[in-house]
Design a protein around this motif. Structure first.
Motif, PDB file in Angstrom:
ATOM      1  N   ALA A   1     101.346  39.276 114.274  1.00 46.59           N
ATOM      2  CA  ALA A   1     100.983  40.328 115.099  1.00 46.59           C
ATOM      3  C   ALA A   1     100.497  39.890 116.529  1.00 46.59           C
ATOM      4  O   ALA A   1     100.935  40.373 117.513  1.00 46.59           O
ATOM      5  N   TYR A   2      99.859  38.684 116.591  1.00 45.22           N
ATOM      6  CA  TYR A   2      99.293  38.192 117.747  1.00 45.22           C
ATOM      7  C   TYR A   2     100.516  37.723 118.599  1.00 45.22           C
ATOM      8  O   TYR A   2     100.402  38.054 119.818  1.00 45.22           O
ATOM      9  N   ILE A   3     101.294  37.337 117.954  1.00 44.92           N
ATOM     10  CA  ILE A   3     102.564  36.748 118.714  1.00 44.92           C
ATOM     11  C   ILE A   3     103.331  37.770 119.516  1.00 44.92           C
ATOM     12  O   ILE A   3     103.594  37.682 120.706  1.00 44.92           O
ATOM     13  N   VAL A   4     103.464  39.035 118.998  1.00 48.24           N
ATOM     14  CA  VAL A   4     104.225  40.104 119.552  1.00 48.24           C
ATOM     15  C   VAL A   4     103.068  40.608 120.591  1.00 48.24           C
ATOM     16  O   VAL A   4     103.759  41.119 121.440  1.00 48.24           O
ATOM     17  N   LYS A   5     101.943  40.716 120.378  1.00 48.73           N
ATOM     18  CA  LYS A   5     100.829  41.237 121.344  1.00 48.73           C
ATOM     19  C   LYS A   5     100.846  40.435 122.688  1.00 48.73           C
ATOM     20  O   LYS A   5     100.915  40.955 123.790  1.00 48.73           O
ATOM     21  N   VAL A   6     101.035  39.147 122.628  1.00 46.58           N
ATOM     22  CA  VAL A   6     100.761  38.135 123.680  1.00 46.58           C
ATOM     23  C   VAL A   6     102.225  37.676 124.183  1.00 46.58           C
ATOM     24  O   VAL A   6     102.385  36.887 125.153  1.00 46.58           O
ATOM     25  N   ALA A   7     103.317  38.409 123.648  1.00 42.38           N
ATOM     26  CA  ALA A   7     104.651  38.226 124.162  1.00 42.38           C
ATOM     27  C   ALA A   7     105.172  36.804 124.145  1.00 42.38           C
ATOM     28  O   ALA A   7     105.942  36.182 125.026  1.00 42.38           O
ATOM     29  N   PHE A   8     104.650  36.170 122.868  1.00 39.73           N
ATOM     30  CA  PHE A   8     105.399  35.002 122.551  1.00 39.73           C
ATOM     31  C   PHE A   8     106.829  35.069 121.849  1.00 39.73           C
ATOM     32  O   PHE A   8     107.409  33.882 121.388  1.00 39.73           O
ATOM     33  N   GLY A   9     107.263  35.898 121.623  1.00 40.15           N
ATOM     34  CA  GLY A   9     108.382  36.314 120.803  1.00 40.15           C
ATOM     35  C   GLY A   9     109.448  35.667 121.463  1.00 40.15           C
ATOM     36  O   GLY A   9     110.437  35.614 120.435  1.00 40.15           O
ATOM     37  N   SER A  10     109.441  35.455 122.691  1.00 42.08           N
ATOM     38  CA  SER A  10     110.997  34.974 123.262  1.00 42.08           C
ATOM     39  C   SER A  10     110.890  33.311 123.146  1.00 42.08           C
ATOM     40  O   SER A  10     111.868  32.570 123.580  1.00 42.08           O
ATOM     41  N   SER A  11     109.789  32.845 122.719  1.00 33.59           N
ATOM     42  CA  SER A  11     109.707  31.221 122.589  1.00 33.59           C
ATOM     43  C   SER A  11     110.053  30.732 121.239  1.00 33.59           C
ATOM     44  O   SER A  11     109.985  31.269 120.284  1.00 33.59           O
ATOM     45  N   SER A  12     111.456  30.217 121.273  1.00 32.99           N
ATOM     46  CA  SER A  12     111.975  29.435 120.196  1.00 32.99           C
ATOM     47  C   SER A  12     111.184  28.721 119.406  1.00 32.99           C
ATOM     48  O   SER A  12     111.043  28.453 118.404  1.00 32.99           O
ATOM     49  N   PHE A  13     110.239  27.894 120.056  1.00 34.85           N
ATOM     50  CA  PHE A  13     109.191  27.062 119.604  1.00 34.85           C
ATOM     51  C   PHE A  13     108.385  27.591 118.604  1.00 34.85           C
ATOM     52  O   PHE A  13     108.100  27.391 117.549  1.00 34.85           O
ATOM     53  N   VAL A  14     107.778  28.925 118.925  1.00 31.33           N
ATOM     54  CA  VAL A  14     106.851  29.861 118.407  1.00 31.33           C
ATOM     55  C   VAL A  14     107.830  30.331 117.029  1.00 31.33           C
ATOM     56  O   VAL A  14     107.203  30.556 116.090  1.00 31.33           O
ATOM     57  N   VAL A  15     108.785  30.907 117.530  1.00 32.59           N
ATOM     58  CA  VAL A  15     109.549  31.962 116.441  1.00 32.59           C
ATOM     59  C   VAL A  15     110.081  30.889 115.390  1.00 32.59           C
ATOM     60  O   VAL A  15     110.015  31.061 114.111  1.00 32.59           O
ATOM     61  N   ASN A  16     110.468  29.559 115.546  1.00 27.75           N
ATOM     62  CA  ASN A  16     110.761  28.724 114.801  1.00 27.75           C
ATOM     63  C   ASN A  16     109.861  28.474 113.673  1.00 27.75           C
ATOM     64  O   ASN A  16     109.922  28.024 112.392  1.00 27.75           O
ATOM     65  N   ALA A  17     108.443  28.229 114.383  1.00 26.22           N
ATOM     66  CA  ALA A  17     107.038  27.958 113.496  1.00 26.22           C
ATOM     67  C   ALA A  17     106.912  29.058 112.665  1.00 26.22           C
ATOM     68  O   ALA A  17     106.398  28.996 111.467  1.00 26.22           O
ATOM     69  N   LEU A  18     107.154  30.284 113.201  1.00 26.62           N
ATOM     70  CA  LEU A  18     106.875  31.700 112.427  1.00 26.62           C
ATOM     71  C   LEU A  18     108.035  31.735 111.288  1.00 26.62           C
ATOM     72  O   LEU A  18     107.659  32.191 109.912  1.00 26.62           O
ATOM     73  N   LEU A  19     108.886  31.521 111.229  1.00 24.80           N
ATOM     74  CA  LEU A  19     110.135  31.440 110.383  1.00 24.80           C
ATOM     75  C   LEU A  19     109.644  30.424 109.300  1.00 24.80           C
ATOM     76  O   LEU A  19     109.750  30.912 108.054  1.00 24.80           O
ATOM     77  N   ASP A  20     109.485  29.248 109.538  1.00 24.00           N
ATOM     78  CA  ASP A  20     109.046  28.195 108.807  1.00 24.00           C
ATOM     79  C   ASP A  20     107.878  28.494 107.884  1.00 24.00           C
ATOM     80  O   ASP A  20     107.684  28.333 106.792  1.00 24.00           O
ATOM     81  N   MET A  21     106.699  29.087 108.655  1.00 20.54           N
ATOM     82  CA  MET A  21     105.569  29.357 108.147  1.00 20.54           C
ATOM     83  C   MET A  21     105.893  30.692 106.710  1.00 20.54           C
ATOM     84  O   MET A  21     105.530  30.652 105.644  1.00 20.54           O
ATOM     85  N   TYR A  22     106.752  31.641 107.039  1.00 19.40           N
ATOM     86  CA  TYR A  22     107.159  32.821 106.001  1.00 19.40           C
ATOM     87  C   TYR A  22     108.023  32.185 104.784  1.00 19.40           C
ATOM     88  O   TYR A  22     107.538  32.365 103.991  1.00 19.40           O
ATOM     89  N   ALA A  23     108.745  31.099 105.303  1.00 22.29           N
ATOM     90  CA  ALA A  23     109.508  30.477 104.181  1.00 22.29           C
ATOM     91  C   ALA A  23     108.758  29.707 103.491  1.00 22.29           C
ATOM     92  O   ALA A  23     109.004  29.711 102.196  1.00 22.29           O
ATOM     93  N   LYS A  24     107.886  28.882 103.702  1.00 20.99           N
ATOM     94  CA  LYS A  24     107.094  28.209 103.002  1.00 20.99           C
ATOM     95  C   LYS A  24     105.871  28.838 102.309  1.00 20.99           C
ATOM     96  O   LYS A  24     105.381  28.041 101.460  1.00 20.99           O
ATOM     97  N   CYS A  25     105.647  30.015 102.601  1.00 23.45           N
ATOM     98  CA  CYS A  25     104.625  30.862 101.992  1.00 23.45           C
ATOM     99  C   CYS A  25     105.374  31.721 101.004  1.00 23.45           C
ATOM    100  O   CYS A  25     104.497  32.535 100.311  1.00 23.45           O
ATOM    101  N   GLY A  26     106.621  31.484 100.891  1.00 23.31           N
ATOM    102  CA  GLY A  26     107.338  32.191  99.699  1.00 23.31           C
ATOM    103  C   GLY A  26     107.774  33.607 100.222  1.00 23.31           C
ATOM    104  O   GLY A  26     108.112  34.368  99.328  1.00 23.31           O
ATOM    105  N   SER A  27     107.780  33.984 101.590  1.00 25.63           N
ATOM    106  CA  SER A  27     108.194  35.078 102.021  1.00 25.63           C
ATOM    107  C   SER A  27     109.201  35.223 102.491  1.00 25.63           C
ATOM    108  O   SER A  27     109.567  35.380 103.993  1.00 25.63           O
ATOM    109  N   ILE A  28     110.356  35.217 101.680  1.00 26.07           N
ATOM    110  CA  ILE A  28     111.678  34.607 102.159  1.00 26.07           C
ATOM    111  C   ILE A  28     112.301  36.195 102.890  1.00 26.07           C
ATOM    112  O   ILE A  28     113.048  35.726 103.930  1.00 26.07           O
TER     113      ILE A  28
END
Length: 710
Positions: A238-265
């Motif tokens: 939610a914070y990423i969306v709020k501060v408009a970091f959604g266009s950063s592939s660096f951040v979005v890749n980390a977000l994707l990896d977080m969900y995958a490793k937390c089991g939220s596939i």
């Protein structure tokens, strides 16, 4: 003026000096330096007012000149990193020139801030913390330790050198901190494995109204991945969306990896699908996420989509997909992938090679595994351990031990994973002497403190017949996990010490460890061996309270428990009411109970059910024949024998083995192939006579009668 006279006394420009004077003095000094025979090649030479004109206060060259001895002037000389290196070599400022690390000469030049920053960055890159401390000391001498640039670079240097305590100490003493300061210390905690502490720091950063940058966001997402902390991950999303970091592939890749490793596939896939532009890191994270969460087919499908993209696979991609093939035992797909890997530079990568080794080993293609192993140009402990593990997975314990012995000859030392695998393989051999020697190696190597190694030793001693040593290792373990308790409980159950196993289970519960399905297999087996029907029912019924859904192995234990207690009708009713279709092992367990209690009618029905599932199951024919023989139904025994011949069913001869002087000797029934056969049979005759004299009468009721194979 002669520059050689400019040595120690600092010239300071007073606050009252005019800008015009500063510019004039700067011009004079520039002309002076230009006329030197051995100049320092400065990029910029400044004289700065103590007021904020163009200067960075602090890093300067100490000068002394008779003509300016009464002036309050500060002279700064800036050098590029390369020029500082040259200057250091000429004036003895480099302690170790071959490492290109700039040491500070206390009699020489005091560097400008950018130079100090470069030095600290080099220390961080080379992970030379002692040299970094020397730079730190020089910064303190110059009075720059309070400067923001100094704090940030020092935190970064100490963090990357692995000195987290020093990094935190510098951070805490910083009078001023910006987002770089916070990002550096947060990343340090994440890299050192202190994920929870990094989350606390991120919260503290928010309380100081410091807006996170891409680096700090990606670091804290990694922390969420490692804990795992899915709820915190949601908030960060939610914070990423709020501060408009959604266009950063660096951040979005980390977000994707977080969900995958937390089991939220599902959330990981949503992030992946919504990405405007995906790089290879995005694809790798998603494929690895599917593989990690058990969606192997989906991982392969996604790799198929990747092949259509205009992206170059990297070694991480290939190692992950080969690992998926190994888990699926997809040998043909793995071979096709292997042919593509050969065409890439990753073919020489040791991790890709190790993945191929593992794939071929799990698929039962030992020859291909050996070929891959031999073609890896440079081996490491991973490739050796993978090869050792492959033999162990195939049940080839002897080859496992041989490879382990060869490993030091290749200049490699075993790690905790290697020792855990080899200890398990030693347990397969039931070689107590070899196991004891291996235990000694583990102690010398310092890996005894690893939980996985301790667990393997507990299991090894139990399988080698030494339940005492097994329990001794268990008691000496500083840390124990669920696997540790499962191993010792199962060991006592297998050795027929059911009550001790149940006592250990109670201790496990008092240790606040949550039992899993393997734990209850051990507990129910213990009840079965002791004939504790009521206790077995109780533990079976309370499995759901611990979040464990009964599996086939649990039902099989209960069938065995009913059978041992002589409750054959209840056992049959239990089988018929199972929510799962009973497999051959479960039915054969009931058939064995029918043999033990002479229930021919039920035994015949159960045997018919088994033979419908598996007509070639040798054990069922043997058990059924024994049931008929015990009841005197020789006509039925003959029918069983004829049925076996008609169906081409042959009983594999039994095998026994014994270890003598580090060599395992194997024997079959009536075996006369051993070179010491005469001596063995002579000893056997003496033992038989001694047994008869002692009044021993063998139990012949369970002997399979009138079968040629016996």
């Amino acid at each position: 003026m002669h520059f050689g006279a400019i040595d120690r006394q600092m010239l300071l420009v007073s606050n009252k000096s005019s800008d015009r004077f500063c510019l004039m003095l700067q011009s004079v000094l520039l002309r002076t330096l230009k006329g030197l025979q051995n100049p320092f090649h400065p990029q910029i030479l400044r004289v700065q007012n103590s007021k904020p004109l163009n200067c960075n206060v602090g890093k300067r060259r100490k000068i002394r000149h008779n003509d300016f001895s009464t002036l309050n002037v500060k002279l700064e000389v800036e050098h590029s990193a390369e020029e500082v290196g040259t200057l250091g070599n000429e004036h003895g400022m480099l302690k170790e020139p071959h490492r290109n690390l700039y040491a500070i000469n206390p009699k020489g030049i005091l560097m400008i801030p950018d130079t100090y920053a470069s030095l600290l960055q080099r220390c961080a890159e080379m992970k030379v913390v002692e040299d970094g401390r020397k730079v730190h000391a020089q910064i303190i001498k110059t009075g720059l330790e309070q400067a923001l640039f100094a704090g940030n670079n020092l935190v970064n240097m100490y963090a990357k050198c692995g000195s987290l305590a020093d990094a935190r100490q510098v951070f805490d003493k910083m009078p001023e901190r910006n987002v770089v300061s916070w990002a550096s210390v947060i990343a340090a905690y994440v890299q050192q494995g202190y994920a929870k502490e990094s989350l606390k720091l991120f919260s503290a950063m928010q309380l100081e109204y410091v807006r996170a940058n891409e680096f700090s966001i990606s670091s804290i997402l990694k922390a969420c991945s490692s804990i795992p902390a899915l709820e915190a991950g949601y908030q960060l999303h939610a914070y990423i969306v709020k501060v408009a970091f959604g266009s950063s592939s660096f951040v979005v890749n980390a977000l994707l990896d977080m969900y995958a490793k937390c089991g939220s596939i599902e959330n990981a896939r949503n992030v992946f699908d919504e990405m405007g532009q995906r790089d290879i890191i995005s694809w790798n994270s998603m494929i690895a996420g599917y593989a990690r969460d058990g969606f192997k087919e989906e991982a392969l499908q996604l790799f198929g989509h990747l092949q259509k993209e205009d992206l170059t696979w990297d070694c991480t991609t290939l190692a992950t997909v080969v690992g998926v093939c190994a888990d699926l035992v997809a040998l043909e797909v793995g071979k096709q992938l292997h042919t593509q890997i050969v065409k890439t530079p990753c073919y020489c990568n040791v991790f890709v090679g190790s993945a191929l080794l593992d794939m071929y080993a799990k698929c039962g293609s030992a020859d291909d595994a050996v070929k891959v192993f031999d073609r890896i140009p440079v081996h490491n402990v991973v490739s050796w351990t993978t090869m050792i593990s492959g033999h162990a997975q195939q049940g080839n314990a002897e080859e496992t031990m041989k490879l382990f012995i060869k490993m030091p000859l290749a200049g490699l030392k075993a790690d905790e994973f290697t020792y855990a695998i080899v200890c398990s393989a030693c347990g397969m051999l039931s070689s107590l002497k070899q196991g004891t020697q291996l235990h000694g190696q583990v102690m010398k190597s310092g890996f005894l403190l690893y939980v996985s190694v301790g667990n393997a030793l507990v299991d090894m001693y139990a399988k080698s017949g030494s339940i005492e040593n097994s329990h001794k290792v268990f008691n000496q373990m500083i840390q124990r996990d669920v696997v540790s308790w499962n191993s010792i409980i199962s060991s006592y159950a297998q050795h027929g010490h059911g009550k001790e196993a149940l006592h250990l289970f109670q201790q496990m519960q008092r240790a606040n460890l949550v039992p899993n399905n393997v734990t209850f297999v051990g507990v129910l087996s213990a009840c079965s061996h002791e004939g504790l029907l009521d206790e077995g029912r109780y533990y079976f019924n309370c499995m759901s309270k611990h979040g464990v859904t009964p599996r086939m192995e649990h039902y099989t234990c209960m069938i065995g428990l009913f059978g041992r207690s002589g409750r054959l009708d209840e056992a049959e009713e239990f089988v018929n009411q199972m929510p799962l279709e009973p497999d051959i092992v479960a039915l054969r367990t009931l058939l064995s109970a029918c043999r033990d209690h002479g229930n021919m009618e039920l035994g015949t029905r159960i045997a018919e059910r088994i033979l419908k599932l598996e007509p070639q199951d040798t054990g069922t024919y043997m058990l059924l024949s024994n049931i008929y023989a015990a009841a005197g139904r020789w006509d039925q025994v003959s029918k069983v024998r004829k049925l076996m011949k008609d169906r081409g069913v042959k009983k594999e001869p039994g095998l026994s083995w014994i270890e003598v002087r580090n060599r395992v000797h194997a024997f079959t029934v009536g075996d006369r192939s051993h070179p010491q056969t005469k001596e063995i049979y002579a000893k056997l005759e003496k033992l038989t006579e001694q047994m008869k004299e002692e009044g021993y009468a063998p139990d012949m009721t369970h002997l399979l009668l009138d079968l040629e194979q016996e």
